[in-house]
Design an enzyme around this catalytic site. Sequence first.
Site, PDB file in Angstrom:
ATOM      1  N   GLN A 158       0.884  -1.129  -0.048  1.00  0.00           N
ATOM      2  CA  GLN A 158       0.209  -0.013  -0.195  1.00  0.00           C
ATOM      3  C   GLN A 158       0.584   1.264  -0.012  1.00  0.00           C
ATOM      4  O   GLN A 158       0.316   2.181  -0.550  1.00  0.00           O
ATOM      5  CB  GLN A 158      -0.943  -0.026   1.111  1.00  0.00           C
ATOM      6  N   SER A 159       1.946   1.241   0.785  1.00  0.00           N
ATOM      7  CA  SER A 159       2.398   2.582   1.183  1.00  0.00           C
ATOM      8  C   SER A 159       3.190   3.179  -0.301  1.00  0.00           C
ATOM      9  O   SER A 159       2.858   4.414  -0.591  1.00  0.00           O
ATOM     10  CB  SER A 159       3.580   2.764   2.079  1.00  0.00           C
ATOM     11  N   ASN A 195       9.488   0.306  -1.916  1.00  0.00           N
ATOM     12  CA  ASN A 195       8.997   0.066  -0.423  1.00  0.00           C
ATOM     13  C   ASN A 195       9.343  -1.648  -0.121  1.00  0.00           C
ATOM     14  O   ASN A 195       8.642  -2.084   0.432  1.00  0.00           O
ATOM     15  CB  ASN A 195       7.723   0.606  -0.198  1.00  0.00           C
ATOM     16  N   VAL A 230       7.805  -3.548   8.083  1.00  0.00           N
ATOM     17  CA  VAL A 230       6.826  -2.850   9.018  1.00  0.00           C
ATOM     18  C   VAL A 230       5.670  -2.656   8.099  1.00  0.00           C
ATOM     19  O   VAL A 230       5.561  -2.738   6.613  1.00  0.00           O
ATOM     20  CB  VAL A 230       7.234  -1.473   9.415  1.00  0.00           C
ATOM     21  N   GLU A 280       1.184  -1.240   8.433  1.00  0.00           N
ATOM     22  CA  GLU A 280       0.369  -0.053   8.689  1.00  0.00           C
ATOM     23  C   GLU A 280       0.442   0.019  10.114  1.00  0.00           C
ATOM     24  O   GLU A 280       0.876   1.006  10.959  1.00  0.00           O
ATOM     25  CB  GLU A 280      -1.131  -0.253   7.999  1.00  0.00           C
ATOM     26  N   ASP A 294       0.719   3.725   5.986  1.00  0.00           N
ATOM     27  CA  ASP A 294       0.633   3.317   4.523  1.00  0.00           C
ATOM     28  C   ASP A 294       0.401   4.517   3.642  1.00  0.00           C
ATOM     29  O   ASP A 294       1.469   5.276   2.963  1.00  0.00           O
ATOM     30  CB  ASP A 294       0.049   2.124   4.225  1.00  0.00           C
ATOM     31  N   GLY A 328      -7.866  20.588  19.001  1.00  0.00           N
ATOM     32  CA  GLY A 328      -7.411  21.872  19.071  1.00  0.00           C
ATOM     33  C   GLY A 328      -7.891  22.534  20.260  1.00  0.00           C
ATOM     34  O   GLY A 328      -8.255  21.987  21.206  1.00  0.00           O
ATOM     35  N   GLY A 329      -7.993  23.897  20.171  1.00  0.00           N
ATOM     36  CA  GLY A 329      -8.366  24.696  21.586  1.00  0.00           C
ATOM     37  C   GLY A 329      -9.818  24.730  21.711  1.00  0.00           C
ATOM     38  O   GLY A 329     -10.486  25.542  22.503  1.00  0.00           O
ATOM     39  N   GLN A 330     -10.668  24.342  20.521  1.00  0.00           N
ATOM     40  CA  GLN A 330     -11.909  24.470  20.677  1.00  0.00           C
ATOM     41  C   GLN A 330     -12.645  23.016  20.820  1.00  0.00           C
ATOM     42  O   GLN A 330     -12.633  22.256  20.222  1.00  0.00           O
ATOM     43  CB  GLN A 330     -12.638  24.883  19.195  1.00  0.00           C
TER      44      GLN A 330
HETATM   45  N1  CAO Z   1      11.972 -10.036  -9.542  1.00  0.00           N
HETATM   46  C1  CAO Z   1      12.697 -10.757  -8.644  1.00  0.00           C
HETATM   47  N2  CAO Z   1      12.655 -10.646  -6.910  1.00  0.00           N
HETATM   48  C2  CAO Z   1      11.839  -9.671  -6.829  1.00  0.00           C
HETATM   49  C3  CAO Z   1      11.141  -8.830  -7.574  1.00  0.00           C
HETATM   50  C4  CAO Z   1      11.190  -9.175  -8.955  1.00  0.00           C
HETATM   51  N3  CAO Z   1      10.572  -8.269  -9.891  1.00  0.00           N
HETATM   52  N4  CAO Z   1      10.262  -8.066  -6.918  1.00  0.00           N
HETATM   53  C5  CAO Z   1      10.655  -8.334  -5.604  1.00  0.00           C
HETATM   54  N5  CAO Z   1      11.609  -9.286  -5.568  1.00  0.00           N
HETATM   55  C6  CAO Z   1      11.847  -9.878  -4.368  1.00  0.00           C
HETATM   56  C7  CAO Z   1      12.720  -8.772  -3.509  1.00  0.00           C
HETATM   57  O1  CAO Z   1      13.919  -8.615  -4.110  1.00  0.00           O
HETATM   58  C8  CAO Z   1      12.952  -9.660  -2.266  1.00  0.00           C
HETATM   59  O2  CAO Z   1      14.074 -10.587  -2.277  1.00  0.00           O
HETATM   60  P1  CAO Z   1      15.034 -10.935  -1.046  1.00  0.00           P
HETATM   61  O3  CAO Z   1      14.032 -10.882   0.366  1.00  0.00           O
HETATM   62  O4  CAO Z   1      15.494 -11.993  -1.563  1.00  0.00           O
HETATM   63  O5  CAO Z   1      15.977  -9.834  -0.965  1.00  0.00           O
HETATM   64  C9  CAO Z   1      11.504 -10.600  -2.214  1.00  0.00           C
HETATM   65  O6  CAO Z   1      11.061 -10.397  -3.358  1.00  0.00           O
HETATM   66  C10 CAO Z   1      10.462  -9.865  -1.000  1.00  0.00           C
HETATM   67  O7  CAO Z   1      10.661  -8.748  -0.939  1.00  0.00           O
HETATM   68  P2  CAO Z   1       9.968  -7.878   0.530  1.00  0.00           P
HETATM   69  O8  CAO Z   1      11.067  -8.349   1.485  1.00  0.00           O
HETATM   70  O9  CAO Z   1       9.961  -6.423   0.515  1.00  0.00           O
HETATM   71  O10 CAO Z   1       8.494  -8.401   0.714  1.00  0.00           O
HETATM   72  P3  CAO Z   1       8.059  -9.018   1.983  1.00  0.00           P
HETATM   73  O11 CAO Z   1       6.515  -9.689   1.490  1.00  0.00           O
HETATM   74  O12 CAO Z   1       8.863 -10.088   2.559  1.00  0.00           O
HETATM   75  O13 CAO Z   1       7.610  -7.844   3.020  1.00  0.00           O
HETATM   76  C11 CAO Z   1       6.800  -5.642   3.509  1.00  0.00           C
HETATM   77  C12 CAO Z   1       6.657  -6.926   2.679  1.00  0.00           C
HETATM   78  C13 CAO Z   1       5.846  -4.776   2.986  1.00  0.00           C
HETATM   79  C14 CAO Z   1       6.748  -6.193   4.982  1.00  0.00           C
HETATM   80  C15 CAO Z   1       8.538  -5.007   3.219  1.00  0.00           C
HETATM   81  O14 CAO Z   1       8.577  -5.040   1.778  1.00  0.00           O
HETATM   82  C16 CAO Z   1       8.606  -4.085   4.081  1.00  0.00           C
HETATM   83  O15 CAO Z   1       8.855  -3.704   5.417  1.00  0.00           O
HETATM   84  N6  CAO Z   1       8.933  -2.794   3.214  1.00  0.00           N
HETATM   85  C17 CAO Z   1       9.182  -1.404   3.979  1.00  0.00           C
HETATM   86  C18 CAO Z   1       7.986  -0.998   4.672  1.00  0.00           C
HETATM   87  C19 CAO Z   1       6.812  -0.722   4.220  1.00  0.00           C
HETATM   88  O16 CAO Z   1       6.513  -0.062   2.794  1.00  0.00           O
HETATM   89  N7  CAO Z   1       5.653  -1.245   4.520  1.00  0.00           N
HETATM   90  C20 CAO Z   1       4.342  -0.910   4.156  1.00  0.00           C
HETATM   91  C21 CAO Z   1       3.741  -1.967   3.183  1.00  0.00           C
HETATM   92  S1  CAO Z   1       2.098  -1.744   3.126  1.00  0.00           S
HETATM   93  O17 CAO Z   1       1.403  -2.142   4.404  1.00  0.00           O
END
Ligand code: CAO
Length: 416
Positions: free
Chosen positions: A16-17, A95, A136, A138, A167, A246-248
């Site tokens: 989402q973010s 992200n 992280v 939301e 997000d 706020g103040g109201q």
């Molecule tokens: N081709 C090949 N690999 C890809 C790819 C592509 N096109 N796109 C993504 N990947 C891979 C990434 O390289 C990563 O691989 P490694 O872990 O081996 O380095 C893997 O996919 C997963 O990426 P991720 O760790 O970002 O995804 P996740 O589902 O495990 O985690 C989240 C999700 C949101 C917790 C994490 O991305 C995060 O903390 N992001 C930063 C904070 C954020 O934006 N949070 C809000 C999300 S909305 O609620």
Amino acid sequence: MKALEGIKILDFTHVQSGPTCTQLLAWFGADVIKVERPGVGDATRKQLVDVPGADSLYFTMLNHNKRSIALNTKNEVGKEVLTKLIKECDVLVENFAPGALDRMGFGWETIQRLNPTMIMASVKGFGPGKFEDCKVYENVAQCAGGSASTTGFNDDVPLVTGAQIGDSGTGLHLALGICVALIQRQTTGKGQKILAPMQDGVLNLCRVKLRDQQRLDKGPLTEYSQHGKGIPFGDSTPRAGNDSGGGQPGRILKCKGWENDPNAYTYFITQAAVWPRICDLIGKPEWKEDPEFATPPARLPRLDLIFDTIEQWTMTKTKFEVMDECNPLDIPVGPILSMKELAEDEGLKKTGTIVEVDHPERGKYLSVGCPIKLSDSPVEVVRSPLLGEHTSEILTEMLGYTGDELNRIQESGAVG
Ligand code: CAO
């Protein structure tokens, strides 16, 4: 002509973010190219599915006006294509979890070397420090950014809010960072790195609560209901229920039908400037001159009595009748609108804030359109792309691959 026409965004965002940020940039006219893993895509495509086989509303509502290229960026041929995309684009937005881009081989140093004018914009959960490596979502951000500790009632557990301030809030912050970096680039000719940590974004939105934290050192927060109730303050900003920030002083009050309708309520603000009109409206004209009610400081310890009395009046009206009567008197009130009511709001449909979008897999659905209106950069909401829908056109039209080279890439399994 759109505000960001000509700006190419390499969109590595998911969930989402990040997608909130790039969707806004797309609405302002940027060419947003969403890079997704072949056969998998953004995880939200298949989360909270309501139409079997179709992209979810979670995905479609956050990815309008983008193009999708399915590209495995961990495969050698995929890296070759990504390198070309980095050279071609103005901004890379991501992200991923901390370190993912480095592990892919495309950290900031590499990106700068490939394209010194590129702006690299990241959302992470936390900024530099002891939590910087954490993943992280939301609600974690709402908790770590000060929102949860200050939301809810002071005799109950901390609450997260429905507004996605971690997000979508951080996505908005990042979009602003990107726009100003694009302006700065016009002078410097250089790209730069932008970080919008979710904790910091939430704290920014909780600014008034840090204000109150410091006021607390000087004495009780007299505008908080708990002061009037005689409940002592602790050492940190408490949860303030529905008190206004706020103040109201303000509260949520019952309206006609509250017994059966969970949203038959109004927010009512006892703004000092219109206090005499409020007294007349609720049948308490004597409060205008009574020293116990006539001034804001005198009213603070009596807010429970005051709002209970106003509520006796609001309970005789629907939330819309309260508005109809208060607005001409300049008394600030707001009906508690349900999602159903908002979805059906003709005014919001007219301004494009609620839009109906047609999608080949799922048919028609409602979405929230662009909430920021530019007079010279109109927004038409275009459905989200299917996974890899634009792979071929991006490879050929944007990156110029043809003939054997194109065949090699297509046959490598790096694209989908
Ligand atoms: N081709 C090949 N690999 C890809 C790819 C592509 N096109 N796109 C993504 N990947 C891979 C990434 O390289 C990563 O691989 P490694 O872990 O081996 O380095 C893997 O996919 C997963 O990426 P991720 O760790 O970002 O995804 P996740 O589902 O495990 O985690 C989240 C999700 C949101 C917790 C994490 O991305 C995060 O903390 N992001 C930063 C904070 C954020 O934006 N949070 C809000 C999300 S909305 O609620």
